[in-house]
Scaffold this motif. Structure first.
Motif, PDB file in Angstrom:
ATOM      1  N   SER A 154       3.547   7.830   2.817  1.00  0.00           N
ATOM      2  CA  SER A 154       3.855   7.426   1.443  1.00  0.00           C
ATOM      3  C   SER A 154       5.129   6.595   1.369  1.00  0.00           C
ATOM      4  O   SER A 154       6.138   6.922   1.993  1.00  0.00           O
ATOM      5  CB  SER A 154       4.009   8.656   0.543  1.00  0.00           C
ATOM      6  N   VAL A 155       5.064   5.513   0.583  1.00  0.00           N
ATOM      7  CA  VAL A 155       6.244   4.708   0.285  1.00  0.00           C
ATOM      8  C   VAL A 155       6.331   4.497  -1.224  1.00  0.00           C
ATOM      9  O   VAL A 155       5.341   4.628  -1.947  1.00  0.00           O
ATOM     10  CB  VAL A 155       6.229   3.338   1.000  1.00  0.00           C
ATOM     11  N   SER A 156       7.521   4.181  -1.681  1.00  0.00           N
ATOM     12  CA  SER A 156       7.763   3.804  -3.069  1.00  0.00           C
ATOM     13  C   SER A 156       8.401   2.429  -3.080  1.00  0.00           C
ATOM     14  O   SER A 156       8.842   1.921  -2.043  1.00  0.00           O
ATOM     15  CB  SER A 156       8.674   4.821  -3.763  1.00  0.00           C
ATOM     16  N   ALA A 201       0.866  -1.177   0.000  1.00  0.00           N
ATOM     17  CA  ALA A 201       0.000   0.000   0.000  1.00  0.00           C
ATOM     18  C   ALA A 201       0.903   1.227   0.000  1.00  0.00           C
ATOM     19  O   ALA A 201       1.603   1.489   0.984  1.00  0.00           O
ATOM     20  CB  ALA A 201      -0.898  -0.005   1.229  1.00  0.00           C
ATOM     21  N   THR A 202       0.921   1.972  -1.117  1.00  0.00           N
ATOM     22  CA  THR A 202       1.849   3.105  -1.188  1.00  0.00           C
ATOM     23  C   THR A 202       1.455   4.245  -0.267  1.00  0.00           C
ATOM     24  O   THR A 202       2.309   5.026   0.137  1.00  0.00           O
ATOM     25  CB  THR A 202       1.977   3.649  -2.623  1.00  0.00           C
ATOM     26  N   HIS A 203       0.171   4.372   0.079  1.00  0.00           N
ATOM     27  CA  HIS A 203      -0.304   5.326   1.072  1.00  0.00           C
ATOM     28  C   HIS A 203      -1.781   5.056   1.309  1.00  0.00           C
ATOM     29  O   HIS A 203      -2.375   4.198   0.659  1.00  0.00           O
ATOM     30  CB  HIS A 203      -0.038   6.771   0.657  1.00  0.00           C
ATOM     31  N   HIS A 204      -2.383   5.797   2.212  1.00  0.00           N
ATOM     32  CA  HIS A 204      -3.706   5.438   2.723  1.00  0.00           C
ATOM     33  C   HIS A 204      -4.878   5.971   1.913  1.00  0.00           C
ATOM     34  O   HIS A 204      -6.025   5.680   2.248  1.00  0.00           O
ATOM     35  CB  HIS A 204      -3.851   5.937   4.168  1.00  0.00           C
ATOM     36  N   HIS A 205      -4.671   6.739   0.867  1.00  0.00           N
ATOM     37  CA  HIS A 205      -5.783   7.324   0.129  1.00  0.00           C
ATOM     38  C   HIS A 205      -6.645   6.247  -0.522  1.00  0.00           C
ATOM     39  O   HIS A 205      -6.142   5.253  -1.049  1.00  0.00           O
ATOM     40  CB  HIS A 205      -5.269   8.316  -0.917  1.00  0.00           C
ATOM     41  N   LEU A 206      -7.957   6.477  -0.499  1.00  0.00           N
ATOM     42  CA  LEU A 206      -8.907   5.434  -0.881  1.00  0.00           C
ATOM     43  C   LEU A 206      -8.837   5.057  -2.348  1.00  0.00           C
ATOM     44  O   LEU A 206      -9.205   3.936  -2.714  1.00  0.00           O
ATOM     45  CB  LEU A 206     -10.334   5.877  -0.524  1.00  0.00           C
ATOM     46  N   ASP A 207      -8.384   5.968  -3.215  1.00  0.00           N
ATOM     47  CA  ASP A 207      -8.278   5.577  -4.623  1.00  0.00           C
ATOM     48  C   ASP A 207      -7.173   4.545  -4.830  1.00  0.00           C
ATOM     49  O   ASP A 207      -7.128   3.873  -5.864  1.00  0.00           O
ATOM     50  CB  ASP A 207      -8.065   6.795  -5.530  1.00  0.00           C
ATOM     51  N   HIS A 208      -6.327   4.368  -3.832  1.00  0.00           N
ATOM     52  CA  HIS A 208      -5.264   3.357  -3.898  1.00  0.00           C
ATOM     53  C   HIS A 208      -5.587   2.104  -3.084  1.00  0.00           C
ATOM     54  O   HIS A 208      -5.228   0.999  -3.495  1.00  0.00           O
ATOM     55  CB  HIS A 208      -3.938   3.950  -3.410  1.00  0.00           C
ATOM     56  N   VAL A 209      -6.248   2.274  -1.940  1.00  0.00           N
ATOM     57  CA  VAL A 209      -6.440   1.128  -1.049  1.00  0.00           C
ATOM     58  C   VAL A 209      -7.857   1.020  -0.504  1.00  0.00           C
ATOM     59  O   VAL A 209      -8.097   0.251   0.435  1.00  0.00           O
ATOM     60  CB  VAL A 209      -5.427   1.158   0.130  1.00  0.00           C
ATOM     61  N   GLY A 210      -8.812   1.743  -1.076  1.00  0.00           N
ATOM     62  CA  GLY A 210     -10.187   1.632  -0.598  1.00  0.00           C
ATOM     63  C   GLY A 210     -10.751   0.234  -0.742  1.00  0.00           C
ATOM     64  O   GLY A 210     -11.636  -0.178   0.013  1.00  0.00           O
TER      65      GLY A 210
END
Length: 244
Positions: free
Chosen positions: A123-125, A75-84
């Motif tokens: 945020s991670v990469s 999970a690169t960060h917590h925003h819902l478009d990425h991990v919802g």
């Protein structure tokens, strides 16, 4: 590496394939990029950002997995478009979730998860030894990322420099097309951010006294999500500069 025309996802290198979520918009560009990482012939796959809670997108990821096992999810960060849709994805493909820095040997790959705060605090990469660099929202396929409420511009500038030093061969972003000009793309974004800081200083010196007034002076008149994003970024820039 990236075909001309609209970004539609698909294989980018022999180790990285994008499954593009159909959620395009001003902030998501062509949609969210879910990345599948595996060495050729591997029966295991690393999934990066399974996207929003969208059954159709999960089905597309499952088809792209082609019977292979998910080794873990980044999970690169917590925003819902990425991990919802992360919890729903894990119900179908149980696997550990990686959110912090560390080195891993999995799916025939040697990869490093790198802390790159700035867009958000978490945020991670992901950097593959073979040269692929997955940046989440730290670097987009086009345009500039927003510094979110829990982000920090100083940390973001440091993260860009960290990624430049990795000397990647291709950037695989969270939104927009892959960037085979990895170093140039990162250096251009860093230069753009530094130039924007000078524009903010000039706007304040010319009399702009609120984030909204500075945003108007720097970005011109915007509306909707783009206007809100511009104000967020200006606030981060004012904080970084120590200006009211």
């Amino acid at each position: 590496m990236t075909p001309p025309g609209p970004w539609t996802g698909g294989p980018v290198t022999d180790r990285a394939t994008c499954v593009l979520e159909p959620n395009p918009g001003p902030m998501t560009l062509d949609g969210t990029n879910t990345w599948l990482l595996a060495a050729p012939g591997s029966g295991d796959v690393v999934v990066v950002d399974p996207g929003e809670d969208d059954p159709g997108h999960r089905a597309a990821i499952t088809r792209a997995l082609a019977g292979r096992t998910v080794a873990f999810v980044v999970a690169t960060h917590h925003h819902l478009d990425h991990v919802g849709g992360l919890d729903a994805f894990l119900r179908e493909h149980p696997a550990p979730v990686v959110r912090t820095a560390g080195e891993h040997a999995v799916a025939g790959l040697s990869l490093t998860v790198v802390a790159t705060p700035g867009h958000t605090a978490d945020s991670v990469s992901v950097f593959l030894e073979s040269g692929e660099l997955l940046t989440g929202d730290t670097l987009l396929g086009r345009g500039s990322t927003v510094i979110a409420d829990d982000g920090d511009l100083g940390a973001y500038l440091t993260s860009l420099r960290t990624l430049i030093d990795l000397d990647a061969s291709v950037v695989l972003p969270g939104h927009g097309p892959a960037r085979p000009d990895a170093r140039a793309a990162l250096e251009t974004q860093l230069a753009h951010r530094l130039e924007r800081l000078e524009q903010v200083r000039a706007a304040v010196a010319a009399g702009a006294s609120t984030p909204e007034e500075v945003a108007l002076a720097v970005h011109g008149r915007l509306a909707g999500p783009l206007a809100r994003a511009a104000v967020l970024s200006i606030r981060a820039q004012l904080t970084h500069l120590g200006l009211p």
